[in-house]
Design an enzyme around this catalytic site. Sequence first.
Site, short mmCIF file in Angstrom:
data_model
loop_
_atom_site.label_atom_id
_atom_site.label_comp_id
_atom_site.label_asym_id
_atom_site.label_seq_id
_atom_site.Cartn_x
_atom_site.Cartn_y
_atom_site.Cartn_z
N ASP A 1 -7.60 -34.65 75.93
CA ASP A 1 -8.35 -33.43 75.69
C ASP A 1 -9.80 -33.64 76.09
OD1 ASP A 1 -7.48 -30.75 74.15
OD2 ASP A 1 -9.63 -31.04 73.90
N ASP B 1 -0.32 -27.42 77.80
CA ASP B 1 -0.44 -26.30 76.86
C ASP B 1 -1.80 -25.67 77.16
OD1 ASP B 1 -0.11 -24.56 74.75
OD2 ASP B 1 -0.73 -26.00 73.23
N CYS C 1 0.01 -19.40 74.93
CA CYS C 1 0.29 -18.46 73.84
C CYS C 1 -0.21 -17.08 74.26
CB CYS C 1 -0.32 -18.92 72.52
SG CYS C 1 -2.09 -19.23 72.57
#
Length: 404
Positions: free
Chosen positions: A256, A301, A354
């Site tokens: 990340d 993601d 999402c």
Amino acid sequence: MRLHRNLVFAVIDGLSDIFNNDKYADKVVQSLLKRDKRWGARDRGFIAETTYEMVRWRRLYAEIADVKQPFSREDLWRMFAVWAVLRGVKLPDWPQLAKTPSRRIKGKFEELSKIRKFKESIPDWLDALGEKELGRAVWDKEIAALNEQADLVVRTNTLKGTKQDLKKAFKEIEIETDSISGSKEALLLKERSNIFTTELFKNGLFEVQDASSQLVATFADPKPGNKVVDACAGAGGKTLHLAALMENQGQIIALDIYQNKLKELKRRARRAGAHNITPKWIENNKVIKKLHGKADIVLIDAPCSGLGVLKRNPDAKWKLTPEFLDNIKETQEKIISDYSKMVKPGGSLVYATCSILPSENQLQINKFLDSEIGKDFIFVSDRKILAHETGFDGFYMAMLKKNN
């Protein structure tokens, strides 16, 4: 329902911070709930649920109350009065609620309910975009579903027990749960409860994770012994699920760009008993280059608009802008191009968001496959999850295989 002055004042204070000071609703609510230690579960529930409801229906309530941003305290009280009248809550004899025009509020609500952008309380540009990308019939149903309160769902940590064990343990502390069709480790709480204070949570027996989100790691299909890169790991919700599916065998490299999120991941991994995770901060491109051609699976993601999770983040409707959406699509395109290089020949690339917008999902995959780097990959399958079809968050996931 009887309104209590100190609880309602807390809600008004919170709304002022969220609407006028651009603070995040979840952070504001967390702070509000610490204001008075004497408040019980019902008091805390009123503050949290009412604040989120007011955020969710901000445009509708403001239109009915005939107020505009920035909202004065008087404006916020007028909006609160709209909330109370529409829910049949008896208004107390308080100066702030005097002369509330209940009949006019109900009439205005009936009138505005015929116009989708008011009925579903969304900005004009977002309403137009949703219809353009999904079509009117689907968008009508989807935005309505995304305005419903999110269910509380947990994922069983199979490193520490089975779903049936967890279900039984919840029952012993008087928390009733249901299984969810299609989600192997998911349990739905029949009633909302502060489960973070339970020993079950402290001992790492479960994580809070929406049923749709739980499908991503399963879709990636990791095996014990694999080398997996979770390229946008964040605080590790999906990373921990990958570790459980891999039975703590093999290696997960959690990447990340934010160090603080990786620190939270480390803490969560210790609680969960996940020992095959190696967090790595992406401080420069060298971190990615060292992993070129090394991973059996790369999970991206990707950062996105978050439109699929409006149930739990209703303030995203008001923070999102067309400019942000354009920028995030460019970021998605760059991330797929750069991070796909970590997949080894014969390995898998899994892209997930999402979001419910095809422009962030299928179209990004198509664009990548048409690119020079993407020619080394073949499309395997994808899955589109819409809130109005499942009752849970909207998600997208696609799997590509790299040629040998």
